[in-house]
Design an enzyme around this catalytic site. Structure first.
Site, PDB file in Angstrom:
ATOM      1  N   TRP A  21       6.071   5.304   2.488  1.00 60.36           N
ATOM      2  CA  TRP A  21       4.849   4.543   2.191  1.00 60.36           C
ATOM      3  C   TRP A  21       4.427   4.777   0.737  1.00 60.36           C
ATOM      4  O   TRP A  21       4.280   3.840  -0.043  1.00 60.36           O
ATOM      5  CB  TRP A  21       3.748   4.943   3.168  1.00 60.36           C
ATOM      6  CG  TRP A  21       2.417   4.290   2.931  1.00 60.36           C
ATOM      7  CD1 TRP A  21       2.136   3.221   2.119  1.00 60.36           C
ATOM      8  CD2 TRP A  21       1.158   4.653   3.524  1.00 60.36           C
ATOM      9  NE1 TRP A  21       0.803   2.910   2.174  1.00 60.36           N
ATOM     10  CE2 TRP A  21       0.169   3.767   3.025  1.00 60.36           C
ATOM     11  CE3 TRP A  21       0.771   5.641   4.427  1.00 60.36           C
ATOM     12  CZ2 TRP A  21      -1.182   3.847   3.400  1.00 60.36           C
ATOM     13  CZ3 TRP A  21      -0.574   5.716   4.804  1.00 60.36           C
ATOM     14  CH2 TRP A  21      -1.528   4.829   4.298  1.00 60.36           C
ATOM     15  N   TYR A  57       4.522  -1.938   2.588  1.00 61.25           N
ATOM     16  CA  TYR A  57       4.403  -0.876   1.588  1.00 61.25           C
ATOM     17  C   TYR A  57       4.834  -1.395   0.217  1.00 61.25           C
ATOM     18  O   TYR A  57       6.015  -1.413  -0.123  1.00 61.25           O
ATOM     19  CB  TYR A  57       5.266   0.332   1.957  1.00 61.25           C
ATOM     20  CG  TYR A  57       4.940   0.989   3.281  1.00 61.25           C
ATOM     21  CD1 TYR A  57       3.706   0.827   3.890  1.00 61.25           C
ATOM     22  CD2 TYR A  57       5.877   1.786   3.928  1.00 61.25           C
ATOM     23  CE1 TYR A  57       3.417   1.433   5.105  1.00 61.25           C
ATOM     24  CE2 TYR A  57       5.596   2.395   5.146  1.00 61.25           C
ATOM     25  CZ  TYR A  57       4.360   2.207   5.727  1.00 61.25           C
ATOM     26  OH  TYR A  57       4.088   2.806   6.932  1.00 61.25           O
ATOM     27  N   LEU A 221       0.766  15.775   7.397  1.00 61.13           N
ATOM     28  CA  LEU A 221       0.065  16.562   6.374  1.00 61.13           C
ATOM     29  C   LEU A 221      -1.302  15.953   6.063  1.00 61.13           C
ATOM     30  O   LEU A 221      -1.946  16.336   5.088  1.00 61.13           O
ATOM     31  CB  LEU A 221       0.909  16.649   5.096  1.00 61.13           C
ATOM     32  CG  LEU A 221       2.239  17.415   5.234  1.00 61.13           C
ATOM     33  CD1 LEU A 221       3.080  17.277   3.969  1.00 61.13           C
ATOM     34  CD2 LEU A 221       1.980  18.883   5.539  1.00 61.13           C
ATOM     35  N   ALA A 295       7.085  11.719  -0.187  1.00 59.19           N
ATOM     36  CA  ALA A 295       7.301  12.471  -1.428  1.00 59.19           C
ATOM     37  C   ALA A 295       7.339  11.503  -2.598  1.00 59.19           C
ATOM     38  O   ALA A 295       7.930  10.427  -2.500  1.00 59.19           O
ATOM     39  CB  ALA A 295       8.597  13.264  -1.357  1.00 59.19           C
TER      40      ALA A 295
END
Length: 327
Positions: A21, A57, A221, A295
């Protein structure tokens, strides 16, 4: 790396999967295309063979980046997970949101999963990804304007044609999954789950465990909150959607950082970062098959993958669970 099968299928995916994303830039304050490509390549080198993306995205950018990154890979050694059902180029279905492209142009986004739309979306995704099949094709969000059987009959046709290997859903509840199952076997549900967002444990997790459906946990996260790097006066870049989320209000950030301070000694005992510990804890939870980790660059990607090297004892897991339960 550890590899786990999705549902009752033969599709094996890496327990830490690359979430693309942020790589697409959309809602994350833009992206560096080359760094995103290098991030995917670096994670593959350390065993992350699965990549999750979606057309929305970056309005195709993320899929193009994934396609470019995997050019040198052996196609049967990588698993491509993408989605359908969010259109920014067609005003049909449930209105989802007003948004902006990476270049600043305003767009209206709709949740739409009509048959012809799915067939069209699949062709566009295959082109952007530079492949002739998708390993896991997932509806991105429920669409109340289209019968569920119509949606999954279209996916079934794509499977018959060899363009899709397996079907999954995202953001479905147990009842919606059961309805979709009447038409087509689902292998997974991709839903948000983290230490500070555990709503799915009430109904969806038990359903998936009982019916052998895998859960792909996204935002494990909590969009960076659980890395310990976000403080109460953190400044977000323009275009970063997190600035307006409840989880990123100063009070919630402070409360979360108190929790992270309590589990930090366990991370340190394993020579790991907080983010790595959180990822490892996530894939140890009942019903959670994989954790999606985004990342922006190669260093972050490798760090995420190395979460797999943490071996938590039953006592450590209980300590973390007790703290999370008390949150």
């Amino acid at each position: 790396m550890e590899y786990r099968k999705l549902g009752n299928s033969d599709l094996e995916v890496s327990a830490i999967t690359f979430g693309a994303w942020a790589a697409g830039g959309w809602m994350w304050g833009s992206t560096d295309r080359n760094e995103a490509i290098e991030a995917i390549k670096a994670s593959y080198e350390v065993g992350v063979t699965s990549i999750d993306t979606a057309p929305i995205y970056g309005q195709g950018v993320s899929e193009e980046i994934v396609g470019e990154a995997i050019k040198g890979f052996s196609r049967d050694k990588v698993q491509i997970l993408t989605k359908f059902g969010m259109r920014w180029d067609l005003a049909k279905g449930d209105f989802a949101m007003k948004s902006f492209k990476n270049n600043g142009d305003a767009i209206d986004v709709y949740k739409y999963a009509g048959k012809e739309s799915i067939i069209y979306e699949c062709e566009q995704s295959l082109k952007r990804l530079g492949t002739d099949y998708i390993d896991l094709y997932q509806i991105h969000w429920p669409d109340s304007t289209t019968p569920i059987d119509e949606t999954f009959e279209a996916v079934s046709r794509l499977i018959e044609q060899g363009k899709v290997r397996h079907a999954g859903v995202c953001n479905y509840n147990a009842a919606q999954m059961a309805e979709a199952e009447k038409t087509l076997n689902l292998v997974s549900n991709q839903i948000p789950f983290s230490m500070v967002n555990r709503g799915i444990e009430a109904e969806t997790v038990p359903y998936c465990i009982k019916n052998n459906k895998s859960i792909l946990a996204y935002s494990p996260l909590e969009r960076g909150l659980l890395t310990g790097k976000i403080h109460s006066d953190y400044q977000f870049k323009e275009g970063d959607h997190r600035a307006n989320l409840a989880h990123f209000k100063p009070e919630f950030i402070e409360k979360t950082n108190v929790l992270l301070a309590k589990i930090k000694p366990i991370a340190e005992a394993h020579h790991a970062s907080l983010g790595q510990l959180v990822l490892r804890w996530t894939i140890e939870r009942p019903g959670i098959t994989i954790a999606l980790a985004g990342a922006r660059n190669a260093e972050q990607a490798v760090q995420n993958a190395e979460a797999i090297n943490i071996k938590l004892s039953a006592e450590e897991l209980k300590t973390i669970d007790d703290l999370v339960n008390a949150f």
